[in-house]
Motif scaffolding. Sequence first.
Motif, PDB file in Angstrom:
ATOM      1  N   ALA A 228       0.796  -1.223   0.000  1.00 12.70           N
ATOM      2  CA  ALA A 228       0.000   0.000   0.000  1.00 12.70           C
ATOM      3  C   ALA A 228       0.825   1.268   0.000  1.00 12.70           C
ATOM      4  O   ALA A 228       0.271   2.350  -0.170  1.00 12.70           O
ATOM      5  CB  ALA A 228      -0.914   0.005   1.227  1.00 12.70           C
ATOM      6  N   LEU A 229       2.140   1.169   0.196  1.00  6.77           N
ATOM      7  CA  LEU A 229       2.910   2.363   0.495  1.00  6.77           C
ATOM      8  C   LEU A 229       3.588   3.002  -0.705  1.00  6.77           C
ATOM      9  O   LEU A 229       4.234   4.041  -0.572  1.00  6.77           O
ATOM     10  CB  LEU A 229       3.951   2.046   1.582  1.00  6.77           C
ATOM     11  N   TYR A 230       3.480   2.374  -1.881  1.00  9.94           N
ATOM     12  CA  TYR A 230       3.976   2.987  -3.116  1.00  9.94           C
ATOM     13  C   TYR A 230       5.489   3.232  -3.099  1.00  9.94           C
ATOM     14  O   TYR A 230       5.993   4.123  -3.794  1.00  9.94           O
ATOM     15  CB  TYR A 230       3.276   4.324  -3.370  1.00  9.94           C
ATOM     16  N   GLU A 231       6.243   2.430  -2.330  1.00 15.64           N
ATOM     17  CA  GLU A 231       7.689   2.672  -2.259  1.00 15.64           C
ATOM     18  C   GLU A 231       8.347   2.595  -3.631  1.00 15.64           C
ATOM     19  O   GLU A 231       9.247   3.384  -3.948  1.00 15.64           O
ATOM     20  CB  GLU A 231       8.369   1.671  -1.324  1.00 15.64           C
ATOM     21  N   ASP A 232       7.917   1.624  -4.460  1.00 16.59           N
ATOM     22  CA  ASP A 232       8.560   1.456  -5.764  1.00 16.59           C
ATOM     23  C   ASP A 232       8.298   2.642  -6.687  1.00 16.59           C
ATOM     24  O   ASP A 232       9.160   3.019  -7.488  1.00 16.59           O
ATOM     25  CB  ASP A 232       8.087   0.155  -6.427  1.00 16.59           C
ATOM     26  N   SER A 233       7.116   3.229  -6.574  1.00 18.00           N
ATOM     27  CA  SER A 233       6.821   4.414  -7.378  1.00 18.00           C
ATOM     28  C   SER A 233       7.631   5.615  -6.905  1.00 18.00           C
ATOM     29  O   SER A 233       8.146   6.400  -7.715  1.00 18.00           O
ATOM     30  CB  SER A 233       5.326   4.738  -7.328  1.00 18.00           C
ATOM     31  N   LEU A 234       7.729   5.772  -5.589  1.00 23.81           N
ATOM     32  CA  LEU A 234       8.548   6.860  -5.051  1.00 23.81           C
ATOM     33  C   LEU A 234       9.996   6.697  -5.503  1.00 23.81           C
ATOM     34  O   LEU A 234      10.655   7.672  -5.893  1.00 23.81           O
ATOM     35  CB  LEU A 234       8.465   6.867  -3.525  1.00 23.81           C
ATOM     36  N   HIS A 235      10.490   5.473  -5.485  1.00 22.29           N
ATOM     37  CA  HIS A 235      11.858   5.191  -5.916  1.00 22.29           C
ATOM     38  C   HIS A 235      12.052   5.503  -7.401  1.00 22.29           C
ATOM     39  O   HIS A 235      13.079   6.066  -7.807  1.00 22.29           O
ATOM     40  CB  HIS A 235      12.161   3.713  -5.652  1.00 22.29           C
ATOM     41  N   HIS A 236      11.068   5.146  -8.213  1.00 24.81           N
ATOM     42  CA  HIS A 236      11.192   5.294  -9.668  1.00 24.81           C
ATOM     43  C   HIS A 236      11.161   6.752 -10.111  1.00 24.81           C
ATOM     44  O   HIS A 236      11.593   7.094 -11.219  1.00 24.81           O
ATOM     45  CB  HIS A 236      10.067   4.504 -10.345  1.00 24.81           C
ATOM     46  N   THR A 237      10.676   7.650  -9.240  1.00 24.94           N
ATOM     47  CA  THR A 237      10.544   9.060  -9.601  1.00 24.94           C
ATOM     48  C   THR A 237      11.882   9.661 -10.016  1.00 24.94           C
ATOM     49  O   THR A 237      11.964  10.433 -10.969  1.00 24.94           O
ATOM     50  CB  THR A 237       9.940   9.860  -8.442  1.00 24.94           C
ATOM     51  N   ARG A 238      12.950   9.320  -9.313  1.00 18.96           N
ATOM     52  CA  ARG A 238      14.243   9.931  -9.624  1.00 18.96           C
ATOM     53  C   ARG A 238      14.674   9.596 -11.050  1.00 18.96           C
ATOM     54  O   ARG A 238      15.206  10.452 -11.758  1.00 18.96           O
ATOM     55  CB  ARG A 238      15.307   9.476  -8.630  1.00 18.96           C
ATOM     56  N   ILE A 363      11.214   1.770   6.187  1.00 20.80           N
ATOM     57  CA  ILE A 363      11.600   2.090   4.815  1.00 20.80           C
ATOM     58  C   ILE A 363      12.980   2.738   4.809  1.00 20.80           C
ATOM     59  O   ILE A 363      13.254   3.643   5.602  1.00 20.80           O
ATOM     60  CB  ILE A 363      10.569   3.046   4.177  1.00 20.80           C
ATOM     61  N   LYS A 364      13.838   2.305   3.922  1.00 17.56           N
ATOM     62  CA  LYS A 364      15.154   2.930   3.792  1.00 17.56           C
ATOM     63  C   LYS A 364      14.982   4.291   3.123  1.00 17.56           C
ATOM     64  O   LYS A 364      14.481   4.369   1.998  1.00 17.56           O
ATOM     65  CB  LYS A 364      16.084   2.053   2.972  1.00 17.56           C
ATOM     66  N   PRO A 365      15.403   5.361   3.784  1.00 15.99           N
ATOM     67  CA  PRO A 365      15.245   6.687   3.182  1.00 15.99           C
ATOM     68  C   PRO A 365      15.884   6.789   1.802  1.00 15.99           C
ATOM     69  O   PRO A 365      15.349   7.472   0.924  1.00 15.99           O
ATOM     70  CB  PRO A 365      15.930   7.611   4.193  1.00 15.99           C
ATOM     71  N   SER A 366      16.983   6.093   1.598  1.00 19.44           N
ATOM     72  CA  SER A 366      17.660   6.165   0.294  1.00 19.44           C
ATOM     73  C   SER A 366      16.823   5.542  -0.817  1.00 19.44           C
ATOM     74  O   SER A 366      16.959   5.922  -1.985  1.00 19.44           O
ATOM     75  CB  SER A 366      19.023   5.467   0.369  1.00 19.44           C
ATOM     76  N   TYR A 367      15.939   4.589  -0.453  1.00 16.29           N
ATOM     77  CA  TYR A 367      15.151   3.927  -1.493  1.00 16.29           C
ATOM     78  C   TYR A 367      14.066   4.842  -2.035  1.00 16.29           C
ATOM     79  O   TYR A 367      13.778   4.834  -3.244  1.00 16.29           O
ATOM     80  CB  TYR A 367      14.530   2.636  -0.967  1.00 16.29           C
ATOM     81  N   VAL A 368      13.432   5.634  -1.184  1.00 12.53           N
ATOM     82  CA  VAL A 368      12.325   6.481  -1.641  1.00 12.53           C
ATOM     83  C   VAL A 368      12.776   7.906  -1.966  1.00 12.53           C
ATOM     84  O   VAL A 368      11.957   8.729  -2.379  1.00 12.53           O
ATOM     85  CB  VAL A 368      11.184   6.510  -0.601  1.00 12.53           C
ATOM     86  N   TRP A 369      14.067   8.219  -1.781  1.00 13.11           N
ATOM     87  CA  TRP A 369      14.583   9.529  -2.174  1.00 13.11           C
ATOM     88  C   TRP A 369      14.318   9.740  -3.668  1.00 13.11           C
ATOM     89  O   TRP A 369      14.413   8.801  -4.449  1.00 13.11           O
ATOM     90  CB  TRP A 369      16.099   9.576  -1.907  1.00 13.11           C
ATOM     91  N   PRO A 370      13.908  10.933  -4.087  1.00 13.52           N
ATOM     92  CA  PRO A 370      13.987  12.244  -3.436  1.00 13.52           C
ATOM     93  C   PRO A 370      12.852  12.555  -2.466  1.00 13.52           C
ATOM     94  O   PRO A 370      12.833  13.636  -1.881  1.00 13.52           O
ATOM     95  CB  PRO A 370      13.964  13.211  -4.619  1.00 13.52           C
ATOM     96  N   PHE A 371      11.895  11.655  -2.335  1.00 15.53           N
ATOM     97  CA  PHE A 371      10.846  11.892  -1.343  1.00 15.53           C
ATOM     98  C   PHE A 371      11.328  11.483   0.039  1.00 15.53           C
ATOM     99  O   PHE A 371      12.327  10.777   0.193  1.00 15.53           O
ATOM    100  CB  PHE A 371       9.585  11.114  -1.723  1.00 15.53           C
ATOM    101  N   GLU A 372      10.602  11.909   1.043  1.00 16.30           N
ATOM    102  CA  GLU A 372      10.813  11.430   2.395  1.00 16.30           C
ATOM    103  C   GLU A 372       9.975  10.176   2.604  1.00 16.30           C
ATOM    104  O   GLU A 372       8.924  10.004   1.981  1.00 16.30           O
ATOM    105  CB  GLU A 372      10.410  12.499   3.401  1.00 16.30           C
ATOM    106  N   ARG A 373      10.413   9.310   3.491  1.00 21.56           N
ATOM    107  CA  ARG A 373       9.665   8.074   3.682  1.00 21.56           C
ATOM    108  C   ARG A 373       8.274   8.342   4.267  1.00 21.56           C
ATOM    109  O   ARG A 373       7.350   7.533   4.050  1.00 21.56           O
ATOM    110  CB  ARG A 373      10.453   7.112   4.563  1.00 21.56           C
TER     111      ARG A 373
END
Length: 461
Positions: A228-238, A363-373
């Motif tokens: 539910a947390l969309y981590e992969d989408s946040l990661h893909h943004t960069r 969540i690893k902050p580096s994975y979802v950067w440039p967003f915050e976790r």
Amino acid sequence: MALNRRTGLLTAALITIAACTGAAPAQSTPERGGGSGPRLTDPRPCPGLTDVTCSDLTVPLDRGGKQPGTLKLQVAAGNNTDAPRGVLLLLTGGPGQPGLPYYKSLAERLPEVVKQYRLVMIDQRGTGGTAIDCPDLQKEVGSSDTAVPGKAAVGACARILGGTRNLYTTSDTVADFEDLRRALKAPKMTLDGVSYGTFTAAQYGLTHPQRTARLVLDSVVPSDGAGALYEDSLHHTRSVLRTACAEQSCGYDPAKDLATVVRRDGNGVDVFSMLVIASIIDPKLDNPNFKFLDAIHRSAAGDTEPLDQLIDGFTSPDGTPPELFSSGLHAATLCADTRFPWGGAAAPVEGREKALRKAVQRIKPSYVWPFERATAGDQGIPQTCLNWPRSRPNPAPPHTTLTMPVLLLQGDRDLSTPMRWAQDLAAKTPRGELALIEGAGHSVQRRSDAGAKAAQEFLLR
């Protein structure tokens, strides 16, 4: 600037859906005496379509038999009942989007397929003529996944549905599809789904593999569910931002600028929502009317007005009526189907927020950067379902591997259903083919000639 993301965006409505274990799978209507089975009734012309007949499929509201009543689902089917390749069921997204309004536009994208298949579309339960109407929720979020509704609107919607909120899981929809197949008297069906439609198509294939000829999964949601947390989408943004910058020779790092903006202004959810929608309508982020990269860069330097205007234009409620996208159905299905940090839909409401906070901290902050976790937990999907009452979870299908031929179509700029989801599913699908469409975003058959060509070639092979 007045921006509009209304009904033209609905075909690519965003979804993150997951199968949860729990209750037994919903079953299709049993065969009745004389083998009559489900039927299509009240045949009539389909407005605006030629060589297509509209009719109704009546299905039980509650396949478990505890609540009385039926639902009348609208169906549009080509008149070429002798099509050499049989039935092709086209599935739209959401959950919340009807099928019939998109018959013509989808058929036009697959002109050779129309000659070989009998194209069929259905208004899934809770959409179109059976649309769930939750006025407050509809007003607040429209057709968005990531928009955050108020607690009161979520609670009001749950009260409107009452116990029927348990009857809109994906397994209920899959059972409706099986009734549709039987009503069409088709030995097998081919299914072509977009976004959430890929999940329903895959769930049908995992439930009825012997009845599934092949699948096209366009903008892939994992068949075993995505978190539910969309981590992969946040990661893909960069990657999406930096690729767009390289193509435009922008001369700066838009991902680094975005990191500056969201940490300074605390607007990560709004910026993410804007970029998700942008990846649907402007996947290369090069539309001169929007200038996404420039707006982010200027905001990082202190001029926030251009980005604020874009955020407002892309994230304000869009006024979509429930018959074109039901936010109530969207909530009911998401909250029943999705794999949340607190567990499934049957988990007590008490304790959900604590579990969500713990999951976000992992969540690893580096994975979802440039967003915050924190953005992962603050966006609309978990925030909608935090306060959704305990419900019957969507049961897992009886099989775990898609064994039929499967085409996985994926745009490399898609932030709605990120590339990793398609790659992971392709890796565990024995007869799966991944077609990665460069420069494309969400819903590639509809928005990319290369995507439509790949689908046609696969379906006609």
